[in-house]
Design an enzyme around this catalytic site. Sequence first.
Site, short mmCIF file in Angstrom:
data_model
loop_
_atom_site.label_atom_id
_atom_site.label_comp_id
_atom_site.label_asym_id
_atom_site.label_seq_id
_atom_site.Cartn_x
_atom_site.Cartn_y
_atom_site.Cartn_z
N THR A 11 -1.18 -4.47 9.08
CA THR A 11 -2.04 -4.76 10.24
C THR A 11 -2.52 -6.20 10.11
O THR A 11 -3.69 -6.46 9.84
CB THR A 11 -3.26 -3.81 10.30
OG1 THR A 11 -3.95 -3.87 9.05
CG2 THR A 11 -2.87 -2.40 10.57
N ALA B 168 -18.63 -16.56 -9.61
CA ALA B 168 -18.52 -17.72 -8.73
C ALA B 168 -17.15 -18.35 -8.92
O ALA B 168 -16.57 -18.29 -10.00
CB ALA B 168 -19.62 -18.72 -9.07
N CYS C 65 -6.74 -9.07 2.15
CA CYS C 65 -7.71 -8.15 2.77
C CYS C 65 -8.98 -8.83 3.25
O CYS C 65 -9.31 -8.76 4.44
CB CYS C 65 -8.08 -7.05 1.80
SG CYS C 65 -6.74 -5.91 1.53
N VAL D 283 0.83 -1.21 0.00
CA VAL D 283 0.00 0.00 0.00
C VAL D 283 0.87 1.26 0.00
O VAL D 283 0.62 2.22 -0.74
CB VAL D 283 -0.94 0.00 1.23
CG1 VAL D 283 -1.67 1.33 1.37
CG2 VAL D 283 -1.95 -1.13 1.12
N LEU E 198 -7.56 -0.44 -2.77
CA LEU E 198 -6.78 -0.86 -3.94
C LEU E 198 -6.88 -2.36 -4.14
O LEU E 198 -6.66 -3.12 -3.21
CB LEU E 198 -5.31 -0.49 -3.75
CG LEU E 198 -5.02 0.95 -3.34
CD1 LEU E 198 -3.51 1.13 -3.11
CD2 LEU E 198 -5.50 1.91 -4.42
C1 UDX Z 1 -9.68 -6.28 -2.08
C2 UDX Z 1 -10.64 -5.10 -2.36
O1 UDX Z 1 -11.22 -5.22 -3.66
C3 UDX Z 1 -9.93 -3.78 -2.19
O2 UDX Z 1 -10.84 -2.71 -2.36
C4 UDX Z 1 -9.34 -3.76 -0.79
O3 UDX Z 1 -8.73 -2.57 -0.50
C5 UDX Z 1 -8.38 -4.92 -0.60
O4 UDX Z 1 -9.08 -6.13 -0.82
P1 UDX Z 1 -7.86 -7.64 -3.43
O5 UDX Z 1 -7.76 -8.50 -2.21
O6 UDX Z 1 -6.60 -7.18 -4.07
O7 UDX Z 1 -8.70 -6.33 -3.11
O8 UDX Z 1 -8.64 -8.48 -4.55
P2 UDX Z 1 -10.09 -8.54 -5.21
O9 UDX Z 1 -9.94 -8.33 -6.66
O10 UDX Z 1 -11.05 -7.71 -4.50
O11 UDX Z 1 -10.41 -10.09 -4.99
C6 UDX Z 1 -10.45 -10.68 -3.69
C7 UDX Z 1 -10.80 -12.14 -3.78
O12 UDX Z 1 -12.13 -12.34 -4.17
C8 UDX Z 1 -9.95 -12.95 -4.77
O13 UDX Z 1 -9.63 -14.19 -4.18
C9 UDX Z 1 -10.87 -13.13 -5.97
O14 UDX Z 1 -10.56 -14.26 -6.72
C10 UDX Z 1 -12.20 -13.24 -5.28
N1 UDX Z 1 -13.33 -12.84 -6.13
C11 UDX Z 1 -13.49 -11.54 -6.52
C12 UDX Z 1 -14.26 -13.79 -6.53
O15 UDX Z 1 -14.14 -14.98 -6.20
N2 UDX Z 1 -15.33 -13.39 -7.28
C13 UDX Z 1 -15.51 -12.10 -7.67
O16 UDX Z 1 -16.51 -11.82 -8.35
C14 UDX Z 1 -14.56 -11.14 -7.28
#
Ligand code: UDX
Length: 434
Positions: free
Chosen positions: A86, A255, A263, A11, A153
């Site tokens: 964190t 899905a 996060c 970050v 992000l």
């Molecule tokens: C997330 C949040 O989107 C972001 O705003 C926050 O600050 C940090 O956490 P990130 O963890 O980088 O970001 O990934 P993201 O693209 O949100 O995907 C998270 C998880 O959800 C992944 O394992 C992804 O595969 C899964 N996912 C996401 C799904 O299974 N289906 C979806 O439709 C979207």
Amino acid sequence: MNITMIGSGYVGLVSGACFADFGHKVICVDADAGKIERLQRGEIPIYEPGLDELVANNVKQERLSFTTDLAPAVKSADAVFIAVGTPSRRGDGHADLSFVYAAAQTIAGALDGFTVIVNKSTVPVGTGDEVERIIREVNPKADFAVVSNPEFLREGAAIEDFKRPDRVVIGIEDPRAREVMEEVYRPLSLNAPPLLFVGRRTSELTKYAANAFLATKITFINEVADLCEKVGADVQEVARGIGLDKRIGGKFLHAGPGYGGSCFPKDTLALIKTGQDEGASLRIVETVVAVNDARKRAMARKVINALGGSVRGKKIALLGLAFKPNTDDMRDAPSLAIVASLAGDGAQVHAYDPESMEQARPLMPEVTFHDDAYSALEGADALAIVTEWDAFRALDLERVKTLLKQPIIVDLRNIYRPAEARKHGFTYVSVGRK
Ligand code: UDX
């Protein structure tokens, strides 16, 4: 503006480079001297598309620099961002705030003139109050305001998310901080995303509520996918059918094998803890966490069932290990639980991931790693797709078929069309589709 970023992890580095690109003068600080030396040499310690170039350009323009020397960097700053980790505290799921509080301690002694201290790290409600208390205790004469400004992000799209956000949430208690924060984000006003000024506690909670809601959305569609399989419906069409309703929205309705990453798992747990501490019921979020945990093992079962109920002595090719594409991050990746279940059932797992294998190796000692997708497939009894890297969408399915011992694909990310896979002669199992 002079901006100092405490913590040059994911970050901190992305935010620091983007603020420099906005035209501010940014110093990124980290206690890890090795990391700072590498950054000074132009080596980027994480994989994030576009970040190398952004850092290099801004270093060249002398807007971005790196140091381990916190005091002078804080002294000259208009705004000091805290962007330290964190993590979940071992044992109880609470967010571990020791790095945030340690940063507050060190910042306090170095403050000079009115300074805005901004929490970018994801921190539970009330952390801003505690940071303020610590600074006042260490340096009673300091002139400062503590602000909450959570990041939203996504890994793999972080620069885009930073520069073109849907909104910027800013929690303030001291009106002087508003002017500074408006200046910090002024370059964004061209695209006019709303700067949402709220109270500090509201801002802190907004971050957790956003992530918990997104985790809920994913978990909801995952359960609908399971039902689709039972009743002969198609989850992608259901997702489109509900997502076109603007009240629902089409995003985060893919899905798959369950959410992972740095996060969602950590923030949902921390939110549940806050609820428990405050005596507020968060049963929906509790259920989401439990359902998502169970899902990862259920995905291994899907592979096992596709092979007739046992994988003992069988070779499984696994494509994709990172928790999502365009990152090398293995934190809470579904692949970890899937590999553990398959290996526990006696399978030999052969894997390939374009970016995360170095991270994955120590976490999965039982896995044989390959240098490319096709070599992982040789002689395998089935192929399981776990992360939807674009490169896997473009695999030559005829070649895949000749390499596999049996033409079985278990696609946990729905990257192929069932009809297409069948046309090539595969037994094709996906998520929530016939
Ligand atoms: C997330 C949040 O989107 C972001 O705003 C926050 O600050 C940090 O956490 P990130 O963890 O980088 O970001 O990934 P993201 O693209 O949100 O995907 C998270 C998880 O959800 C992944 O394992 C992804 O595969 C899964 N996912 C996401 C799904 O299974 N289906 C979806 O439709 C979207």
